[in-house]
Design a protein around this motif. Structure first.
Motif, short mmCIF file in Angstrom:
data_model
loop_
_atom_site.label_atom_id
_atom_site.label_comp_id
_atom_site.label_asym_id
_atom_site.label_seq_id
_atom_site.Cartn_x
_atom_site.Cartn_y
_atom_site.Cartn_z
N HIS A 51 25.74 67.59 22.92
CA HIS A 51 26.09 68.93 23.40
C HIS A 51 26.11 69.94 22.25
CE1 HIS A 51 26.81 66.96 27.06
NE2 HIS A 51 28.13 66.92 27.08
N HIS A 54 23.16 72.06 21.31
CA HIS A 54 22.74 73.15 22.18
C HIS A 54 23.44 74.47 21.87
CE1 HIS A 54 22.03 69.70 25.30
NE2 HIS A 54 21.11 69.74 24.36
N CYS A 292 31.85 74.55 30.11
CA CYS A 292 31.00 73.88 29.13
C CYS A 292 30.34 72.66 29.77
CB CYS A 292 31.80 73.48 27.89
SG CYS A 292 33.02 72.18 28.18
N GLU A 293 29.35 72.13 29.08
CA GLU A 293 28.58 71.02 29.62
C GLU A 293 29.43 69.77 29.79
OE1 GLU A 293 24.20 68.95 28.84
OE2 GLU A 293 25.07 70.30 27.35
N GLU A 294 30.39 69.54 28.88
CA GLU A 294 31.22 68.35 28.95
C GLU A 294 32.11 68.39 30.19
OE1 GLU A 294 33.09 64.67 27.92
OE2 GLU A 294 31.10 65.59 27.74
N CYS A 296 31.38 69.84 32.98
CA CYS A 296 30.49 69.53 34.10
C CYS A 296 30.17 68.04 34.16
CB CYS A 296 29.20 70.34 33.98
SG CYS A 296 29.39 72.11 34.23
N ASN A 297 29.96 67.45 33.00
CA ASN A 297 29.67 66.02 32.96
C ASN A 297 30.81 65.20 33.55
OD1 ASN A 297 27.98 63.68 31.72
ND2 ASN A 297 30.03 63.34 30.91
N ILE A 315 23.13 68.99 36.32
CA ILE A 315 23.76 69.97 35.44
C ILE A 315 22.70 70.83 34.77
CG2 ILE A 315 25.18 70.25 33.37
CD1 ILE A 315 26.47 67.53 34.09
N GLN A 316 22.88 72.13 34.83
CA GLN A 316 21.90 73.06 34.27
C GLN A 316 22.60 74.31 33.76
OE1 GLN A 316 19.79 74.98 37.98
NE2 GLN A 316 20.38 72.86 38.48
N LEU A 317 22.03 74.90 32.73
CA LEU A 317 22.58 76.12 32.14
C LEU A 317 22.43 77.28 33.10
CD1 LEU A 317 23.84 77.28 29.51
CD2 LEU A 317 21.51 77.84 28.78
N PHE A 340 27.73 76.46 33.02
CA PHE A 340 26.80 75.47 33.57
C PHE A 340 27.05 75.30 35.06
CE2 PHE A 340 26.64 74.37 29.11
CZ PHE A 340 25.34 73.92 28.91
#
Length: 344
Positions: A51, A54, A292-294, A296-297, A315-317, A340
């Motif tokens: 992550h 990015h 943040c991506e985490e 979402c993960n 998951i996408q920006l 995200f």
């Protein structure tokens, strides 16, 4: 930044200045707390490291204020308050709720006059308009070509509104984003004040600005050059409570084409369990966002463990994430409102 082991056993010894050498995304107050956390952190360390690669793309916005609102805020050389002061909009209209000076949702006024006026600030308007823009993008993601099946009447159930309740006027932008279409949004969540539970609104095409001599005050309905249907409406209704508790009453008036949950924190709140089970049962597309991506993960893993099915929307920006970084986030990863998207 707080110590990643804060609140566990031993009290923190000071500021969290010791970063993980593997991912660089978390920090600790001491070597002892870092060692204690490793049994939990080792599972996520490699993922957070990916992550962190990015960061540049997360901070990339096509605006003149991008470095100030992203890197400089992360490095504490700027704050949201200082930026809004520089731009001359600190504590003005709906900008009031974009910094820590703003009134909390808990003190939301029970008067009916919730439509604060706003002057258009070119690129800066993106800071406020992240919610309607995210609705537009989520609709394209969640419905795609099936939007034609709505017969020009789009019903959205919007879960967990908070700050949005103090910025309802920005949703008038949906007139431009969905021209000629009737859009109805049910805002459902525990943050809706009791005194506003059940209230309905129909928005003008655009929010009036604060300037007394602006041309938008000279007419009742201004289209600003956009050819939209005179009969198209953007309407909203506020509902207090959790979605799984309110759903049966809501669908008497409004069956959803799409469910949207902004900055959802799926893995952080146990109240999501019955809501996720309900969404699976009714089989309506649902799009979630997070900072943040985490996050979402973790949310995606939680959803798949409940439903037994993979995500329908990976998951996408979000290209329409808010271009001002969240202050004092839990990770060194830059966090943005509605950063995200993912969905089921």
């Amino acid at each position: 930044m707080e110590c990643a082991w804060k609140g566990r056993t031993n009290r923190c010894l000071g500021p969290a200045r010791r970063r993980c050498g593997g991912c660089g995304a978390v920090a600790y107050c001491s070597a002892s707390h870092q060692i204690s956390h490793w049994s939990e952190h080792k599972e996520e360390c490699d993922r957070l490291k990916q992550h962190m690669k990015h960061i540049d793309s997360l901070n990339e916005f096509p605006f003149t204020f991008s470095i100030q609102a992203t890197i400089q805020v992360c490095e504490k050389r700027e704050t949201r308050c200082s930026l809004l002061r520089k731009w001359g909009i600190h504590q003005l209209g709906m900008w009031l709720y974009e910094c820590q000076c703003g009134t909390s949702v808990a003190s939301f006024s029970c008067s009916r006059d919730c439509f604060f006026s706003i002057k258009t600030f070119l690129y800066l308007e993106r800071v406020l308009r992240v919610a309607p823009l995210t609705i537009y993008h989520a609709t394209q993601t969640g419905l795609g070509s099936r939007i034609s099946e709505t017969n020009q009447k789009l019903h959205i159930h919007y879960l967990g509104p908070e700050k949005e309740l103090l910025q309802l006027a920005v949703f008038a932008e949906l007139h431009a984003l969905f021209p000629g279409m009737d859009v109805h949004i049910e805002f459902i969540g525990p943050a809706v004040p009791q005194c506003r539970d059940g209230q309905s609104f129909t928005l003008r095409k655009y929010a009036r600005c604060i300037s007394t001599d602006c041309s938008c005050r000279s007419t009742e309905d201004v289209s600003w050059g956009l050819h939209t249907s005179k009969s198209a409406t953007v309407s909203m209704k506020l509902r207090r409570g959790f979605y799984h508790d309110c759903y049966r009453d809501i669908v008497k008036d409004s069956s959803p084409h799409l469910i949207i949950a902004p900055n959802a924190g799926i893995a952080a709140y146990s109240s999501w369990l019955p809501t996720i089970e309900l969404i699976k049962e009714i089989n309506v597309p649902a799009v979630f966002s997070d900072y943040c991506e985490e996050a979402c993960n973790l949310g995606a893993r939680y959803i798949t463990s409940i439903t037994g099915s993979p995500l329908s929307f990976p998951i996408q920006l979000n290209p329409f994430r808010q271009p001002m970084v969240v202050e004092d986030s839990a990770l060194f990863l830059p966090c943005y409102s509605n950063c995200f998207l993912f969905g089921m």
